[in-house]
Design an enzyme around this catalytic site. Structure first.
Site, PDB file in Angstrom:
ATOM      1  N   ARG A 204     112.471  51.735  40.074  1.00  0.00           N
ATOM      2  CA  ARG A 204     111.518  50.254  40.677  1.00  0.00           C
ATOM      3  C   ARG A 204     110.675  49.455  40.055  1.00  0.00           C
ATOM      4  NH1 ARG A 204     107.571  52.486  40.260  1.00  0.00           N
ATOM      5  NH2 ARG A 204     106.134  50.982  41.744  1.00  0.00           N
ATOM      6  N   GLY A 205     109.874  48.909  41.166  1.00  0.00           N
ATOM      7  CA  GLY A 205     108.099  47.960  40.252  1.00  0.00           C
ATOM      8  C   GLY A 205     109.425  46.375  40.438  1.00  0.00           C
ATOM      9  N   ALA A 206     108.925  45.188  40.286  1.00  0.00           N
ATOM     10  CA  ALA A 206     109.992  44.125  39.673  1.00  0.00           C
ATOM     11  C   ALA A 206     109.865  43.514  37.736  1.00  0.00           C
ATOM     12  CB  ALA A 206     108.960  42.625  39.963  1.00  0.00           C
TER      13      ALA A 206
ATOM     14  N   ARG B  15     118.855  44.445  45.556  1.00  0.00           N
ATOM     15  CA  ARG B  15     117.216  44.272  46.915  1.00  0.00           C
ATOM     16  C   ARG B  15     116.743  43.040  46.648  1.00  0.00           C
ATOM     17  NH1 ARG B  15     112.574  48.790  44.896  1.00  0.00           N
ATOM     18  NH2 ARG B  15     111.790  47.959  46.722  1.00  0.00           N
TER      19      ARG B  15
ATOM     20  N   ASP C  99     106.049  41.395  43.191  1.00  0.00           N
ATOM     21  CA  ASP C  99     107.704  41.251  43.042  1.00  0.00           C
ATOM     22  C   ASP C  99     107.869  40.552  43.820  1.00  0.00           C
ATOM     23  OD1 ASP C  99     106.386  44.379  45.127  1.00  0.00           O
ATOM     24  OD2 ASP C  99     108.248  44.871  44.041  1.00  0.00           O
TER      25      ASP C  99
ATOM     26  N   LYS D 118     103.418  45.272  47.399  1.00  0.00           N
ATOM     27  CA  LYS D 118     103.932  46.374  48.572  1.00  0.00           C
ATOM     28  C   LYS D 118     103.149  46.211  49.531  1.00  0.00           C
ATOM     29  CE  LYS D 118     106.179  48.618  47.752  1.00  0.00           C
ATOM     30  NZ  LYS D 118     106.943  48.804  48.682  1.00  0.00           N
TER      31      LYS D 118
HETATM   32  C1  LIG Z   1     104.804  45.242  38.747  1.00  0.00           C
HETATM   33  S1  LIG Z   1     105.524  45.394  39.893  1.00  0.00           S
HETATM   34  C2  LIG Z   1     105.464  47.029  40.324  1.00  0.00           C
HETATM   35  C3  LIG Z   1     105.701  46.619  42.305  1.00  0.00           C
HETATM   36  O1  LIG Z   1     107.183  47.057  42.529  1.00  0.00           O
HETATM   37  C4  LIG Z   1     106.752  47.848  43.526  1.00  0.00           C
HETATM   38  O2  LIG Z   1     107.891  47.736  44.813  1.00  0.00           O
HETATM   39  P1  LIG Z   1     109.075  48.971  44.424  1.00  0.00           P
HETATM   40  O3  LIG Z   1     107.603  50.536  44.089  1.00  0.00           O
HETATM   41  O4  LIG Z   1     109.040  48.906  46.284  1.00  0.00           O
HETATM   42  O5  LIG Z   1     109.419  48.555  43.679  1.00  0.00           O
HETATM   43  C5  LIG Z   1     104.809  47.426  44.311  1.00  0.00           C
HETATM   44  O6  LIG Z   1     105.163  46.421  45.130  1.00  0.00           O
HETATM   45  C6  LIG Z   1     104.349  46.907  43.207  1.00  0.00           C
HETATM   46  O7  LIG Z   1     102.830  46.286  43.335  1.00  0.00           O
END
Ligand SMILES: CSC[C@H]1O[C@H](OP(=O)(O)O)[C@H](O)[C@@H]1O
Length: 366
Positions: A53-55, A94, A248, A259
């Site tokens: 996860r994470g953009a 997603r 994101d 988030k």
């Molecule tokens: C550097 S992008 C990280 C960003 O992604 C996270 O969302 P998720 O854990 O649902 O993929 C979150 O928004 C972070 O800030």
């Protein structure tokens, strides 16, 4: 294995072709488990379930998913109709992180330039590796460009720790290395500047208390985990010198999707005169969108709100139900912080205002 800011959470299997390995982030910090992804379905499921996860990491995962699609194509030649359908399915995994579509489309563009067959499979591998390596370089550069912001506060504080609040996990686990929001933090820590990080737990999946706290602990960066609603109080007490978060998807005008809960931190920062920075690679900019209200906001399973996952006193991974079983729940995964609440954007090409003019001072609109 030591987990440092340069660690990568995704990599091609070192011995076996057609296999991509990832750290299963659902089990961190209590268990470090490596998963083998062998099919495009494996990769899509890993993205959908936040195994990865994470953009930026979602983008890299999409790129490697395209390689797996090529390697497992029915005719063994990465045929265009198969690859196009896989690209479509990957992009549906997603909705909010723009990196997903950016990376999948980039692999498709590379593909059309190479004749189908073994050469095309190799091209998919090489392009996925290029996407991954470029993302790591962009995040390292974000650290270099964000460092002066921390250095200036350290100068004013005359050796007292710089207190930085961050939300969710925008660390190396969310990227390919170094992170985005954490990149300047790691750069400052590495330069011997005393920093302390307030880590928002970040309900409902606790990416902060589970992942950011684990990353910072592994790197020896002082930090304190706090309940999500604590940040405003700390800012009122003068205990936060800056906020740095990831994103994101950021529109060409500087509106930031991140988030859920990020917007509330930005409001508190504005009210207390605390600088609110967003760190992002250019792969997270959506130049086609003018308004943050047009960013698709992912709604996930209500069970992510209703249950808390963790480890019990006997060391067993478990989950507990919090609200009454009959109570409905809602799980919006992101919110949008308008550019007017963003002090500035930290990118791989430098620091700029959260505006189209600011972004165009660093980047050419594609
Ligand atoms: C550097 S992008 C990280 C960003 O992604 C996270 O969302 P998720 O854990 O649902 O993929 C979150 O928004 C972070 O800030």
């Amino acid at each position: 294995m030591s987990f440092l800011p340069s660690t990568r959470p995704i990599w091609p299997h070192p011995e076996e072709e057609g296999v991509v390995q990832v750290i299963d982030q659902r089990l961190l910090p209590h268990k470090v488990q490596i998963l083998d992804l062998r099919t495009v379905e494996d990769a899509i499921e890993a993205i959908r379930t936040l195994t990865v996860r994470g953009a930026p990491l979602i983008g890299a995962s999409a790129a490697w998913a395209m390689y797996l699609a090529a390697f497992t194509s029915p005719g063994g030649r990465a045929e265009y109709p198969w690859m196009e359908d896989c690209c479509r399915r990957i992009k549906e995994a997603r909705p909010t992180a723009v990196n997903l579509a950016w990376a999948a489309d980039r692999l498709m563009e590379k593909l059309v330039g190479v004749p189908e067959g073994p050469e095309r499979i190799v091209a998919m591998y090489e392009e996925a590796a290029a996407v991954t390596d470029e993302e790591a370089r962009r995040c390292r550069a974000i650290g270099e460009h964000g460092l002066p912001l921390i250095q200036e506060i350290a100068r004013v504080k005359n050796g007292a720790p710089v207190n930085i609040l961050t939300h969710c996990n925008a660390g190396w686990l969310a990227c390919v290395a170094y992170g985005t929001a954490t990149a300047p933090i790691y750069a400052a820590h590495g330069a011997g500047i005393p920093v302390h990080v307030w880590v928002d737990e970040t309900r409902p999946l606790n990416q902060g208390s589970r992942l950011t706290a684990w990353e910072l602990g592994e790197a020896g960066v002082p930090h304190t985990v706090i309940a999500d609603n604590t940040g405003g109080h700390l800012m009122q007490q003068g205990m936060v010198d800056m906020v740095i978060v990831g994103t994101d998807r950021t529109t060409g005008t500087g509106d930031v999707a991140n988030k859920i809960g990020t917007y509330l931190k930005a409001l508190a920062a504005k009210d207390n005169g605390v600088p609110f920075y967003v760190a992002l690679p250019s792969s997270t900019i959506d130049w086609e969108l003018e308004k943050g209200s047009d960013i698709p906001i992912e709604a996930r399973s209500p069970d992510e709100v209703r249950y808390v996952h963790g480890m019990d006193d006997e060391g067993r991974l478990t989950r507990v139900l919090v609200p009454p079983a009959a109570s409905p729940a809602m799980d919006y995964a992101f919110d949008v912080t308008p550019a007017r609440l963003v002090t500035g954007l930290i990118t791989e090409k430098g620091f700029c205002a959260a505006s189209r003019e600011g972004l165009l001072s660093l980047f050419h609109e594609p």
